[in-house]
Design a protein around this motif. Structure first.
Motif, PDB file in Angstrom:
ATOM      1  N   TYR A 155       0.836  -1.200   0.000  1.00  0.00           N
ATOM      2  CA  TYR A 155       0.000   0.000   0.000  1.00  0.00           C
ATOM      3  C   TYR A 155       0.874   1.254   0.000  1.00  0.00           C
ATOM      4  CZ  TYR A 155      -4.228  -2.723   0.952  1.00  0.00           C
ATOM      5  OH  TYR A 155      -5.284  -3.604   0.859  1.00  0.00           O
ATOM      6  N   ALA A 156       1.932   1.247   0.803  1.00  0.00           N
ATOM      7  CA  ALA A 156       2.805   2.420   0.880  1.00  0.00           C
ATOM      8  C   ALA A 156       3.425   2.722  -0.481  1.00  0.00           C
ATOM      9  CB  ALA A 156       3.892   2.190   1.927  1.00  0.00           C
ATOM     10  N   GLU A 157       3.870   1.701  -1.173  1.00  0.00           N
ATOM     11  CA  GLU A 157       4.481   1.902  -2.489  1.00  0.00           C
ATOM     12  C   GLU A 157       3.467   2.436  -3.499  1.00  0.00           C
ATOM     13  OE1 GLU A 157       6.026  -1.931  -3.312  1.00  0.00           O
ATOM     14  OE2 GLU A 157       7.668  -1.771  -1.848  1.00  0.00           O
ATOM     15  N   LEU A 158       2.252   1.899  -3.469  1.00  0.00           N
ATOM     16  CA  LEU A 158       1.220   2.359  -4.410  1.00  0.00           C
ATOM     17  C   LEU A 158       0.812   3.800  -4.105  1.00  0.00           C
ATOM     18  CD1 LEU A 158      -1.033  -0.845  -4.610  1.00  0.00           C
ATOM     19  CD2 LEU A 158       0.637  -0.029  -6.296  1.00  0.00           C
ATOM     20  N   LEU A 159       0.748   4.150  -2.833  1.00  0.00           N
ATOM     21  CA  LEU A 159       0.412   5.522  -2.448  1.00  0.00           C
ATOM     22  C   LEU A 159       1.491   6.495  -2.914  1.00  0.00           C
ATOM     23  CD1 LEU A 159      -0.884   4.774   1.139  1.00  0.00           C
ATOM     24  CD2 LEU A 159      -2.232   5.899  -0.642  1.00  0.00           C
ATOM     25  N   GLU A 160       2.735   6.148  -2.685  1.00  0.00           N
ATOM     26  CA  GLU A 160       3.829   7.028  -3.101  1.00  0.00           C
ATOM     27  C   GLU A 160       3.900   7.139  -4.617  1.00  0.00           C
ATOM     28  OE1 GLU A 160       7.100   5.251  -1.049  1.00  0.00           O
ATOM     29  OE2 GLU A 160       6.688   6.347   0.822  1.00  0.00           O
ATOM     30  N   LYS A 161       3.617   6.048  -5.313  1.00  0.00           N
ATOM     31  CA  LYS A 161       3.593   6.074  -6.780  1.00  0.00           C
ATOM     32  C   LYS A 161       2.502   7.011  -7.280  1.00  0.00           C
ATOM     33  CE  LYS A 161       3.054   3.043 -10.804  1.00  0.00           C
ATOM     34  NZ  LYS A 161       2.806   1.634 -11.263  1.00  0.00           N
ATOM     35  N   ALA A 162       1.383   7.082  -6.541  1.00  0.00           N
ATOM     36  CA  ALA A 162       0.273   7.968  -6.938  1.00  0.00           C
ATOM     37  C   ALA A 162       0.557   9.428  -6.596  1.00  0.00           C
ATOM     38  CB  ALA A 162      -1.016   7.517  -6.260  1.00  0.00           C
ATOM     39  N   GLY A 163       1.613   9.684  -5.826  1.00  0.00           N
ATOM     40  CA  GLY A 163       1.979  11.056  -5.498  1.00  0.00           C
ATOM     41  C   GLY A 163       1.711  11.471  -4.067  1.00  0.00           C
ATOM     42  N   PHE A 164       1.324  10.529  -3.215  1.00  0.00           N
ATOM     43  CA  PHE A 164       1.022  10.856  -1.819  1.00  0.00           C
ATOM     44  C   PHE A 164       2.270  10.790  -0.952  1.00  0.00           C
ATOM     45  CE2 PHE A 164      -3.285   9.490  -3.137  1.00  0.00           C
ATOM     46  CZ  PHE A 164      -4.020  10.560  -2.648  1.00  0.00           C
ATOM     47  N   SER A 165       2.259  11.589   0.097  1.00  0.00           N
ATOM     48  CA  SER A 165       3.242  11.491   1.163  1.00  0.00           C
ATOM     49  C   SER A 165       2.564  10.853   2.369  1.00  0.00           C
ATOM     50  CB  SER A 165       3.775  12.875   1.552  1.00  0.00           C
ATOM     51  OG  SER A 165       4.439  13.479   0.458  1.00  0.00           O
ATOM     52  N   ILE A 166       3.190   9.843   2.944  1.00  0.00           N
ATOM     53  CA  ILE A 166       2.602   9.130   4.075  1.00  0.00           C
ATOM     54  C   ILE A 166       2.892   9.886   5.362  1.00  0.00           C
ATOM     55  CG2 ILE A 166       2.603   6.981   5.392  1.00  0.00           C
ATOM     56  CD1 ILE A 166       3.345   5.556   2.765  1.00  0.00           C
ATOM     57  N   GLU A 167       1.833  10.224   6.097  1.00  0.00           N
ATOM     58  CA  GLU A 167       1.977  10.934   7.365  1.00  0.00           C
ATOM     59  C   GLU A 167       1.989   9.988   8.551  1.00  0.00           C
ATOM     60  OE1 GLU A 167       0.320  15.378   6.542  1.00  0.00           O
ATOM     61  OE2 GLU A 167      -1.141  13.937   7.325  1.00  0.00           O
ATOM     62  N   ARG A 168       1.092   9.005   8.545  1.00  0.00           N
ATOM     63  CA  ARG A 168       1.117   8.035   9.637  1.00  0.00           C
ATOM     64  C   ARG A 168       0.373   6.776   9.236  1.00  0.00           C
ATOM     65  NH1 ARG A 168      -3.110   9.175  14.357  1.00  0.00           N
ATOM     66  NH2 ARG A 168      -4.843  10.086  13.199  1.00  0.00           N
TER      67      ARG A 168
END
Length: 244
Positions: A208-221
């Motif tokens: 999930y983290a990789e897919l989120l970052e690929k979509a342009g998101f920064s993970i906060e928590r």
């Protein structure tokens, strides 16, 4: 068809979900939600959408089930609130732009069966959010799909509704195939049976983290089980708070 008749019993079956806690988590992420533009992805019967609208949010909800949306619209009308409900699949999101926040509540994302569709959903939400906008969602942990779900069958019994829920591992890793037999009491006292088949799949946290970052998101928590704690081996529900 998934959720076709399930919509009629959904609210009772979800009565133990702490929707108020979801509001609190969202407020922790974005501050007071009054006047904020919020996208409720897979809104179901609109329980969370209505709670958001009651607090003054400008809400748009989408769901794949017309039956669920019909109940959501009636719930909204009964409370004389306003919101927009759209019949859409989350991976084909087209609900507008400039949202302050988006939510995918109560493991709804787990109904997507491929990484590709999860990625498309993240990309669509990223496009819908304004710069700095927040996405909050939760998913089943792999521990839940791999260890807890196969421990069924599970049962539920109330004065008006009963069910038997049988599960088995799905074809893909971290997936579960569920067959549910519902018995709903009618006005004449007799029970009507209907059956539902549901398929859910989750992925490891890092996927999930990789897919989120690929979509342009920064993970906060990333946290688990409604608590401000990091996921552990036996956590059941994993939450992600990310920002555009």
């Amino acid at each position: 068809m998934m959720y076709a008749r399930f919509a009629s019993v959904y609210d009772e079956l979800m009565s133990d979900i702490p929707y108020g806690a979801y509001i609190s988590l969202l407020e922790t992420a974005v501050g007071p939600i009054g006047n904020k533009k919020i996208l409720d992805v897979a809104c179901g019967t609109g329980i969370l959408s209505v709670l958001l609208a009651e607090r003054g949010a400008d809400v748009t909800g989408i769901d794949l089930s017309e039956e669920m949306l019909d109940i959501a619209r009636r719930r909204l009308e009964d409370r004389r609130l306003s919101a927009v409900f759209l019949h859409q699949a989350m991976q084909d999101l087209d609900a507008g732009t400039d949202f302050d926040a988006a939510i995918i509540p109560i493991d709804s994302l787990n109904y997507l069966e491929s990484e590709h569709d999860v990625s498309r959903t993240f990309q669509g939400i990223h496009k819908a959010l304004k710069p700095g906008g927040t996405l909050l969602f939760d998913v089943h942990s792999t521990f839940k799909t791999d260890i807890l779900f196969p421990e069924g069958p599970f049962t539920y019994d109330s004065p008006g509704i009963s069910y038997i829920w049988e599960t088995e591992p799905g074809a893909e890793m971290h997936s579960v195939h569920s067959e549910l037999a519902f018995f709903v009491k009618g006005d004449d006292g007799r029970y009507d049976r209907f059956d539902e088949v549901h398929y859910q799949r989750t992925f490891p946290i890092m996927t999930y983290a990789e897919l989120l970052e690929k979509a342009g998101f920064s993970i906060e928590r990333i946290f688990a089980d409604w608590e401000e704690e990091a996921p552990e081996e036996e956590s059941e529900r994993v939450f992600f708070q990310v920002r555009k």
